[in-house]
Design an enzyme around this catalytic site. Sequence first.
Site, PDB file in Angstrom:
ATOM      1  N   GLU A 125      -3.864   7.398  -4.319  1.00 43.87           N
ATOM      2  CA  GLU A 125      -4.109   6.979  -5.713  1.00 43.87           C
ATOM      3  C   GLU A 125      -5.456   7.496  -6.208  1.00 43.87           C
ATOM      4  O   GLU A 125      -6.422   7.466  -5.451  1.00 43.87           O
ATOM      5  CB  GLU A 125      -4.165   5.438  -5.803  1.00 43.87           C
ATOM      6  CG  GLU A 125      -2.890   4.748  -5.504  1.00 43.87           C
ATOM      7  CD  GLU A 125      -3.079   3.219  -5.415  1.00 43.87           C
ATOM      8  OE1 GLU A 125      -4.135   2.694  -5.809  1.00 43.87           O
ATOM      9  OE2 GLU A 125      -2.145   2.564  -4.942  1.00 43.87           O
ATOM     10  N   ARG A 161       0.860  -1.175   0.000  1.00 42.58           N
ATOM     11  CA  ARG A 161       0.000   0.000   0.000  1.00 42.58           C
ATOM     12  C   ARG A 161       0.902   1.232   0.000  1.00 42.58           C
ATOM     13  O   ARG A 161       1.931   1.265   0.675  1.00 42.58           O
ATOM     14  CB  ARG A 161      -0.908   0.031   1.231  1.00 42.58           C
ATOM     15  CG  ARG A 161      -2.136  -0.879   1.115  1.00 42.58           C
ATOM     16  CD  ARG A 161      -3.094  -0.415   0.012  1.00 42.58           C
ATOM     17  NE  ARG A 161      -4.301  -1.211  -0.081  1.00 42.58           N
ATOM     18  CZ  ARG A 161      -4.500  -2.222  -0.945  1.00 42.58           C
ATOM     19  NH1 ARG A 161      -3.548  -2.565  -1.795  1.00 42.58           N
ATOM     20  NH2 ARG A 161      -5.645  -2.875  -0.974  1.00 42.58           N
ATOM     21  N   HIS A 169      -1.160   0.501  -9.937  1.00 42.77           N
ATOM     22  CA  HIS A 169      -1.802  -0.502  -9.066  1.00 42.77           C
ATOM     23  C   HIS A 169      -2.325  -1.687  -9.901  1.00 42.77           C
ATOM     24  O   HIS A 169      -3.531  -1.970  -9.920  1.00 42.77           O
ATOM     25  CB  HIS A 169      -2.939   0.120  -8.249  1.00 42.77           C
ATOM     26  CG  HIS A 169      -3.256  -0.669  -6.995  1.00 42.77           C
ATOM     27  ND1 HIS A 169      -3.711  -0.099  -5.838  1.00 42.77           N
ATOM     28  CD2 HIS A 169      -3.190  -2.004  -6.736  1.00 42.77           C
ATOM     29  CE1 HIS A 169      -3.919  -1.033  -4.920  1.00 42.77           C
ATOM     30  NE2 HIS A 169      -3.606  -2.218  -5.447  1.00 42.77           N
TER      31      HIS A 169
HETATM   32  C1  DGY Z   1      -6.029  -5.848  -3.115  1.00 41.85           C
HETATM   33  O1  DGY Z   1      -6.775  -6.790  -3.402  1.00 41.85           O
HETATM   34  O2  DGY Z   1      -6.054  -5.312  -2.010  1.00 41.85           O
HETATM   35  C2  DGY Z   1      -5.080  -5.394  -4.146  1.00 41.85           C
HETATM   36  O3  DGY Z   1      -4.381  -4.267  -3.785  1.00 41.85           O
HETATM   37  C3  DGY Z   1      -5.771  -5.205  -5.477  1.00 41.85           C
HETATM   38  O4  DGY Z   1      -4.784  -5.331  -6.463  1.00 41.85           O
END
Ligand code: DGY
Length: 318
Positions: free
Chosen positions: A267, A238, A285
């Site tokens: 983001e 993250r 992402h």
């Molecule tokens: C999630 O599932 O949390 C991922 O970051 C999506 O790619």
Amino acid sequence: MKPVLAVTRRLPDAVAKRAAESYDIRTQEDDDPLTRAEILALCHGADAALVSVGDPIDAEFFDHLSDSVKIVATFSVGTDHIDLAAARKKGVIIGNTPGVLTDATADIAWLLILGAARRASEGEAEVRNATWSSWRPTHLMGTQVTGKKLGIVGMGRIGQAVAKRARGFDMDIHYYNRRQLPADQEMGATYHDSIEGLLPHCDFLSLHCPSTPETRGMVNEDFIAKLPDGAIIVNTARGDVVNDQDLIAALKSGKLTAAGLDVFAGEPNIEPAYRDLANTFLLPHLGSATVETRNAMGFRALDNIDAFVAGKDVPFTV
Ligand code: DGY
């Protein structure tokens, strides 16, 4: 009559098809990020909601959520966009999608490691912009990956899959995790019982920890100072685990050779300085973005909703 399912974003075809077989789908025409008010309007009178990363499923959302919605399934394993305490208070079950995005995300972590180390953005730009002049001995020399030290913060499913791939690059693997893994899951990696202990062993550092109050802003000036000079950081976890200003300063000063980033604080409005740095390799992402994985995530999200609607235990909940 079918139950009504509010869906915030466009779904992969196979997932949309299955969803439409069991539910009346209420969704948007386009595929834009929706505001809290727009999501609440979609949810009004619905039986369940299917939301995505970045949707503002916060305390204010639960304050105004229609009482008819008793399950919110997220199309993600991460739940940092959801106020879990507020959901619990309102009696809403939260479903997520663990386990099915391990390989896709580990692959992207490796794309970042290789792309950052081998200056892939700069090279690709030269070919696309027709500014590649010739082969020359000093052209875009990067950093060798094979045989180097790889540090992994968070040795869950994805961290382990990254380690497994690192064995193919003959890397010396080190990791920090809250607990040491059994030997058969360690992939020959060396365990460190603190992040401080891990950092000096990382030519490359790959982040695989969730965003929590403890990890937010963790990659800051002090943290980076403990890495070897010239280290490379990659992040598929993250964005807010990183202090952007401190990472950018280290990339500018040369303390870090490069960074490969698939996730960003705020983001899609990322810190603009990342775009101006030649030594960043940036993706929007895409960790889980394969057809196979996005289908599996969508099916898992639907499994959660189906179970709830059928009065059964929700298989993947937080
Ligand atoms: C999630 O599932 O949390 C991922 O970051 C999506 O790619």
